[in-house]
Every structure is written in C-alpha cells, then in structure tokens.
Design a protein around this motif. Sequence first.
Motif, mmCIF file in Angstrom:
data_model
loop_
_atom_site.group_PDB
_atom_site.id
_atom_site.type_symbol
_atom_site.label_atom_id
_atom_site.label_comp_id
_atom_site.label_asym_id
_atom_site.label_seq_id
_atom_site.Cartn_x
_atom_site.Cartn_y
_atom_site.Cartn_z
ATOM 1 N N ALA A 88 0.876 -1.170 0.000
ATOM 2 C CA ALA A 88 0.000 0.000 0.000
ATOM 3 C C ALA A 88 0.915 1.221 0.000
ATOM 4 N N LEU A 89 0.874 1.993 -1.068
ATOM 5 C CA LEU A 89 1.881 3.015 -1.305
ATOM 6 C C LEU A 89 1.620 4.329 -0.558
ATOM 7 N N GLU A 93 -4.159 6.727 -6.243
ATOM 8 C CA GLU A 93 -4.290 6.712 -7.702
ATOM 9 C C GLU A 93 -4.246 8.121 -8.282
ATOM 10 N N SER A 94 -4.673 9.111 -7.495
ATOM 11 C CA SER A 94 -4.804 10.468 -8.030
ATOM 12 C C SER A 94 -3.809 11.468 -7.459
ATOM 13 N N TYR A 139 -8.247 5.305 -0.669
ATOM 14 C CA TYR A 139 -7.256 4.246 -0.484
ATOM 15 C C TYR A 139 -5.914 4.597 -1.130
ATOM 16 N N PRO A 140 -4.824 4.112 -0.544
ATOM 17 C CA PRO A 140 -3.529 4.174 -1.231
ATOM 18 C C PRO A 140 -3.583 3.331 -2.501
ATOM 19 N N MET A 141 -2.695 3.623 -3.421
ATOM 20 C CA MET A 141 -2.536 2.733 -4.567
ATOM 21 C C MET A 141 -1.973 1.409 -4.060
ATOM 22 N N LEU A 142 -2.537 0.307 -4.519
ATOM 23 C CA LEU A 142 -2.079 -1.025 -4.120
ATOM 24 C C LEU A 142 -1.348 -1.673 -5.284
ATOM 25 N N VAL A 143 -0.163 -2.239 -4.998
ATOM 26 C CA VAL A 143 0.610 -2.903 -6.042
ATOM 27 C C VAL A 143 1.270 -4.151 -5.485
ATOM 28 N N ASP A 158 -6.272 -4.441 -7.695
ATOM 29 C CA ASP A 158 -7.604 -3.860 -7.545
ATOM 30 C C ASP A 158 -8.082 -4.085 -6.115
ATOM 31 N N PRO A 159 -8.302 -3.015 -5.343
ATOM 32 C CA PRO A 159 -8.737 -3.214 -3.947
ATOM 33 C C PRO A 159 -10.075 -3.930 -3.829
ATOM 34 N N LYS A 160 -10.877 -3.904 -4.898
ATOM 35 C CA LYS A 160 -12.170 -4.582 -4.882
ATOM 36 C C LYS A 160 -12.060 -6.053 -5.264
ATOM 37 N N ASP A 161 -10.880 -6.453 -5.778
ATOM 38 C CA ASP A 161 -10.739 -7.820 -6.287
ATOM 39 C C ASP A 161 -9.310 -8.314 -6.098
ATOM 40 N N LEU A 162 -8.906 -8.502 -4.846
ATOM 41 C CA LEU A 162 -7.569 -9.023 -4.586
ATOM 42 C C LEU A 162 -7.416 -10.446 -5.090
#
Length: 232
Positions: A88-89, A93-94, A139-143, A158-162
């Motif tokens: 979690a960065l 995203e924005s 949310y932070p960008m997740l990578v 995708d935080p909605k679809d790990l």
Amino acid sequence: MRAISGLLALFAALLLAGCDSQIGETFNYRLIVEVETPDGVVTGSSVIQVKVTESNSPFIAPEGRGVNGKMRGEAVAVDLPDGQVLFALLRSESSVDAGNWYAFKGIEGRAPGGQPGSPERARALMRTSRAGDLWPRDYPMLVTFADLDDPTSVERVDPKDLAATFGEGASLKRIGVEFTGEPVTIGIVQRLGWLPDYYGKMLDGNPLRHIDAENQLANSLSQNSFAVGTIQ
C-alpha cells in the motif's frame, strides 16, 4: 528624514515577518492494511511522520492560507500466502503526496470546520479521535511485484478484487489509520533491495514520465512512492 527611513525599514521588516509566518504540527500515524486469506486475516502496517504547516500571516485572509504537508515514512507491506507481498503506497491513484493526508481522511474525512489537514485540525484530532478507517475513494494505490527483484514487474492490485491477483479467498478487509507515538518504520529496502537506486527516476529506469512508455505503471512510480526520507 532618517526617522522616516527608519520607520519604513521597520514596516518592511514587519511585513516580511508577517508574510513568512507559519504555524505547524508534527505527528506520527500508523497506516494499517488487513487482508482476508484462506489462512485467516493477515496484517501489515507502517508508521509515517507528517509535518503540516499553514501560513499565519495577518496579511492573508484565512480562506486564502495554504496548507502544506511533508512526510517521512514507508509504504505498507503485507505478507500473503505463497510468498506474495501486497504494498500500500505513500501515494493514491490520483495524488503523489496522499500519504500526507491519510490520517485526516481516515479519521474525519473532510473537516467540518477549518482547513482540512491544518495544524489546528491535527491537534483537535489527536485530542478527540485517534483512529479510523479510510473510505475506498481515499485508499492508497495497491501494487505487487511478480518478481520482488525486478522493479519493472510491478502490477496494480484492484482493492475490490484481490483474488484476481492473489488467488481465491483473498480480499481486502480494511485500511485504517491511527495516531501513534511509535517511531517511523524503516526497513523496506530489506524487501526491495534495488530501491536506493531509483531516487530521481521511475521504476522503468526513465528519469521522467512518458505518455508512450512501454510499461505505464512502472513509469508512473518512483522511490518516493515506496519510501520518503528513510533511505540514505
């Protein structure tokens, strides 16, 4: 004539002092990420320090006084089954400096009064509400990385679809924040040994972002997405 010159000099000094006047507040907060897995809930967290400052010049109307944030800390790493790692960065995203504002957004959202993220709001929050959860919009960008040794293998999560990335049974439970007196977390280079080499350039090696970059995600992330002020 000398008296007038002296008064003008004094007025100019007071004017400059007023223009440069700032108030500030420094605090540490913990960013917490919880993930449901087939083996149960796993958690990762990182302590981030933020200094927020606001102009206090009498020559600027309150509504025109800007708020600035400066952070020091590292992204959250969550160890998942089969050696996979979710990050979690410090950016969203924005916004590349979203880490300055996670604590405010998680605990109060947009402040009902006063400047959101201001030193005044920070002091008020630490007195009254010390913890909360981020809304998905904040949310932070997740990578993650297909290969932790290869920065160009970075992949968006995708935080909605790990489950699409980490397999069936993986889902994001919550991302929370809480004020803390603990020190800033240091050690992400233990996982990403190449990170010190990416100061001033993107993960694909380019010094600048390019709209036609072959790997758009790697070209949009830099060392500062993962660590600010903790890598010597």
